[in-house]
Design an enzyme around this catalytic site. Structure first.
Site, mmCIF file in Angstrom:
data_model
loop_
_atom_site.group_PDB
_atom_site.id
_atom_site.type_symbol
_atom_site.label_atom_id
_atom_site.label_comp_id
_atom_site.label_asym_id
_atom_site.label_seq_id
_atom_site.Cartn_x
_atom_site.Cartn_y
_atom_site.Cartn_z
ATOM 1 N N PHE A 129 -136.244 -78.033 -45.835
ATOM 2 C CA PHE A 129 -135.409 -77.020 -45.352
ATOM 3 C C PHE A 129 -133.800 -77.425 -46.007
ATOM 4 O O PHE A 129 -133.691 -78.402 -44.610
ATOM 5 C CB PHE A 129 -135.211 -76.332 -44.480
ATOM 6 N N ASP A 206 -141.189 -78.619 -38.644
ATOM 7 C CA ASP A 206 -140.921 -76.906 -38.875
ATOM 8 C C ASP A 206 -141.838 -75.718 -39.391
ATOM 9 O O ASP A 206 -141.978 -75.814 -40.515
ATOM 10 C CB ASP A 206 -139.627 -77.370 -39.673
ATOM 11 N N TYR A 231 -138.024 -64.672 -37.529
ATOM 12 C CA TYR A 231 -137.700 -63.353 -37.876
ATOM 13 C C TYR A 231 -138.503 -63.303 -39.367
ATOM 14 O O TYR A 231 -137.735 -62.171 -40.055
ATOM 15 C CB TYR A 231 -136.083 -63.591 -38.560
ATOM 16 N N LYS A 232 -139.242 -64.215 -39.895
ATOM 17 C CA LYS A 232 -139.957 -64.170 -41.056
ATOM 18 C C LYS A 232 -140.866 -63.591 -41.332
ATOM 19 O O LYS A 232 -141.296 -62.610 -41.009
ATOM 20 C CB LYS A 232 -139.826 -65.743 -41.170
ATOM 21 N N ARG A 380 -138.669 -66.963 -55.454
ATOM 22 C CA ARG A 380 -139.921 -67.085 -54.701
ATOM 23 C C ARG A 380 -140.226 -65.333 -54.276
ATOM 24 O O ARG A 380 -139.372 -64.297 -54.250
ATOM 25 C CB ARG A 380 -138.869 -66.776 -53.592
HETATM 26 C C1 LIG Z 1 -135.998 -70.137 -42.343
HETATM 27 C C2 LIG Z 1 -135.797 -71.425 -41.978
HETATM 28 C C3 LIG Z 1 -134.974 -72.111 -41.265
HETATM 29 C C4 LIG Z 1 -133.619 -71.079 -40.032
HETATM 30 O O1 LIG Z 1 -133.356 -71.983 -39.200
HETATM 31 P P1 LIG Z 1 -132.592 -70.963 -38.476
HETATM 32 O O2 LIG Z 1 -131.758 -71.313 -37.638
HETATM 33 O O3 LIG Z 1 -132.653 -70.095 -37.960
HETATM 34 O O4 LIG Z 1 -131.214 -70.572 -39.781
HETATM 35 C C5 LIG Z 1 -134.756 -73.409 -40.494
HETATM 36 N N1 LIG Z 1 -135.856 -74.141 -40.810
HETATM 37 C C6 LIG Z 1 -136.664 -73.876 -41.743
HETATM 38 C C7 LIG Z 1 -138.189 -74.731 -42.715
HETATM 39 C C8 LIG Z 1 -136.345 -72.402 -42.528
HETATM 40 O O5 LIG Z 1 -137.742 -72.026 -43.388
#
Ligand SMILES: *Cc1c(COP(=O)(O)O)cnc(C)c1O
Length: 405
Positions: A129, A206, A231-232, A380
Site C-alpha cells: 500500500f 500491516d 475503519y475497514k 475491487r
Molecule cells: C487502508 C490502508 C492503510 C491506511 O492508512 P491510514 O493511515 O489509515 O490512511 C494503510 N495500509 C494499508 C495496507 C491499508 O490497506
C-alpha cells in the site's frame, strides 16, 4: 429475476449470519449494492444510541472525571478486546491510537531501534500500500538505511520463497501487508515470520485488509510488530483510530520516536524529562481519541459476539459466489479475475480487471452499485461478512455484465 439474482436471494435465506445484515443502518434508495466494506465499513443501527449515550452520560456527565474513571484505560482496554476478538493476541500488547500511517512510523522506528549497526537494510515489496512504501522510504532516508525491494506478482502477493531469497544478515526489518490491498492475496504470515526470524530480523505486519475478515494468530506466529486499520472490516467509522501490536518481549527494549506525555511513566507529574511507561503504554503519544473509539468499541463487540470463524466462513461463501458468477457472466466478456482462487490465499475482497474499468466503475456508481477502483484497471468487490448480502454480489455482477454487454 435472473438466475444469478435468484441464487443470491436463496443464499441469503440460508445464510447463518443473515440477521446481522439487518443490524446496519439501511442505505437510502441511492445504494443498491455496497461492495466497499474493505475501504469503509458500515455503521450499526444501534450505534446512534451508543454515541448519544456516550455524549449524554459519559462525556456530558462525568466530564473531566471521565479520564480517571475510565478513558485513560481505553487505548489498552479496547486494544485488548480487539486482540482477543480478532488478533489472536494475549492482553497487554495492543493499543488503539493514531492512524495506521502514524503507527507504521512509530512501530517501524521502534523495530529499528533494536537493530545492530551492521544490519542496514529494510525489506519491503513494490506492491505494498502506498502509505507503507512512502513511510518506510522516509524512515530509510532519516536513518541512512537501504531499502531492498521485492517484486511480487500483482495478482498474488508476497510469498515465503521471495522473502527467503531476500532477507539475510543485513536485514534490519521486514515490512509487508498480510493481505494485499490489490489482489486480496493472503500472505503466509506464520511461515514468512519464521523465515525473517531465522535471518535474525523482526517483522512488522500491516493487517489493514485482514483484521476482522480472517482469523489472525499474532502470538502463535511470534509476530514482533503489527498495525492495522479501524475503519475497514472493523467498521469503526471514517478515520477511526488504528491499532498497534508490540510483542511483549520487545516492549521494554524497543523505543518509539514520538515520545509524548501519554506514553510517560507518570504523565501527571509533568516532570522535566521523558521516562517511558513500562509495557505497551509507552507506545502512546498524546491524548487518546476517546470519542472516535466509541464506534470501534461497539463494532469489536459485534465481532466478538459472532466470532471470526463464522465471519471467515461467510466471507469465503461470499467470495466463492462472486467468483462463480464472474466466471459465468464476466469472463466471457473479457474480464479477468485478479485474485486467488484457493481459499488458503483468498482474503475478503475479489478484484477483477478489464478494459475501460475506470469508466465501468463510474457507471456502476451511477446505478447505485458501489465497489471501488484501483489503478491501473482493477475493480475491487469488497465483501464485508457482517453486512454484505449475497443478493448484492449478484446484482453487482449483473450490472457489470449489462454495462459490458
Ligand atoms: C487502508 C490502508 C492503510 C491506511 O492508512 P491510514 O493511515 O489509515 O490512511 C494503510 N495500509 C494499508 C495496507 C491499508 O490497506
Amino acid at each position: 429475476m435472473t438466475v444469478a439474482l435468484e441464487r443470491g436471494a436463496e443464499l441469503d435465506r440460508s445464510d447463518p449470519l443473515r440477521d446481522h445484515a439487518d443490524r446496519f443502518v439501511p442505505t437510502d434508495g441511492s445504494v443498491r449494492a455496497y461492495l466497499d466494506g474493505n475501504s469503509l465499513g458500515r455503521p450499526a443501527v444501534d450505534l446512534a444510541q451508543v454515541m448519544a449515550d456516550f455524549i449524554n452520560h459519559s462525556w456530558g456527565s462525568r466530564l473531566i472525571r471521565g479520564w480517571d474513571e475510565e478513558w485513560m484505560d481505553w487505548p489498552l482496554a479496547v486494544g485488548d478486546a480487539l486482540a482477543a476478538a480478532a488478533l489472536g493476541a494475549a492482553a497487554g500488547q495492543t493499543i488503539i491510537a493514531d492512524s495506521t500511517s502514524v503507527l507504521i512510523y512509530k512501530l517501524a522506528r521502534a523495530a529499528l531501534s533494536l537493530r545492530s549497526p551492521e544490519r542496514d537494510e529494510i525489506v519491503v515489496d513494490v506492491d505494498n500500500f502506498p502509505t507503507d512504501r512512502y513511510l518506510i522510504s522516509g524512515i530509510a532516508d532519516e536513518l541512512g538505511l537501504r531499502l531492498r525491494w521485492i517484486r511480487t506478482d500483482a495478482d498474488l502477493g508476497i510469498t515465503p520463497d521471495l522473502v527467503a531469497r531476500t532477507v539475510g544478515e543485513r536485514t534490519a526489518l521486514f515490512l509487508a501487508s498480510h493481505i494485499s490491498y490489490r489482489s486480496g492475496y493472503i500472505a503466509d504470515a506464520a511461515e514468512i515470520t519464521r523465515i525473517v526470524h531465522a535471518a535474525g530480523a523482526p517483522v512488522l505486519w500491516d493487517l489493514c485488509h485482514s483484521v476482522g475478515a480472517i482469523p489472525i494468530a499474532l502470538d502463535n506466529w511470534q509476530v514482533d510488530f503489527a498495525v492495522g486499520c479501524g475503519y475497514k472490516f472493523l467498521n469503526g467509522g471514517p478515520g477511526a483510530p488504528a491499532f498497534g501490536y508490540v510483542g511483549a518481549r520487545h516492549q521494554d527494549q524497543a523505543r518509539q520516536p514520538l515520545q509524548g506525555w501519554m506514553g510517560h511513566a507518570r504523565p501527571f507529574e509533568m516532570g522535566p524529562g521523558y521516562q517511558p511507561h513500562p509495557g505497551i503504554r509507552s507506545f502512546l503519544t498524546g491524548t487518546p481519541p476517546i470519542l472516535a473509539m466509541v464506534p470501534l468499541r461497539h463494532a469489536i463487540g459485534m465481532i466478538t459476539e459472532v466470532g471470526l470463524d463464522a465471519i471467515r466462513a461467510k466471507s469465503l461463501a461470499l467470495t466463492d459466489f462472486a467468483i462463480e458468477l464472474i466466471d459465468e457472466r464476466l469472463v466471457p466478456l473479457g474480464v479477468r479475475l485478479a485474485s486467488p482462487r484457493d481459499h488458503e490465499h483468498r482474503g475478503g475482497h475479489v478484484t477483477i480487471v478489464g478494459d475501460g474499468f475506470a469508466e465501468v466503475k463510474d457507471e456502476l456508481w451511477k446505478r447505485g452499485v458501489l465497489p471501488d477502483f484501483r489503478r491501473p484497471d482493477g475493480i475491487r468487490l469488497g465483501l464485508s461478512p457482517l453486512s454484505t448480502r449475497f443478493a448484492e454480489v449478484a446484482l453487482a455482477v449483473e450490472e457489470i455484465a449489462d454495462i459490458l454487454g
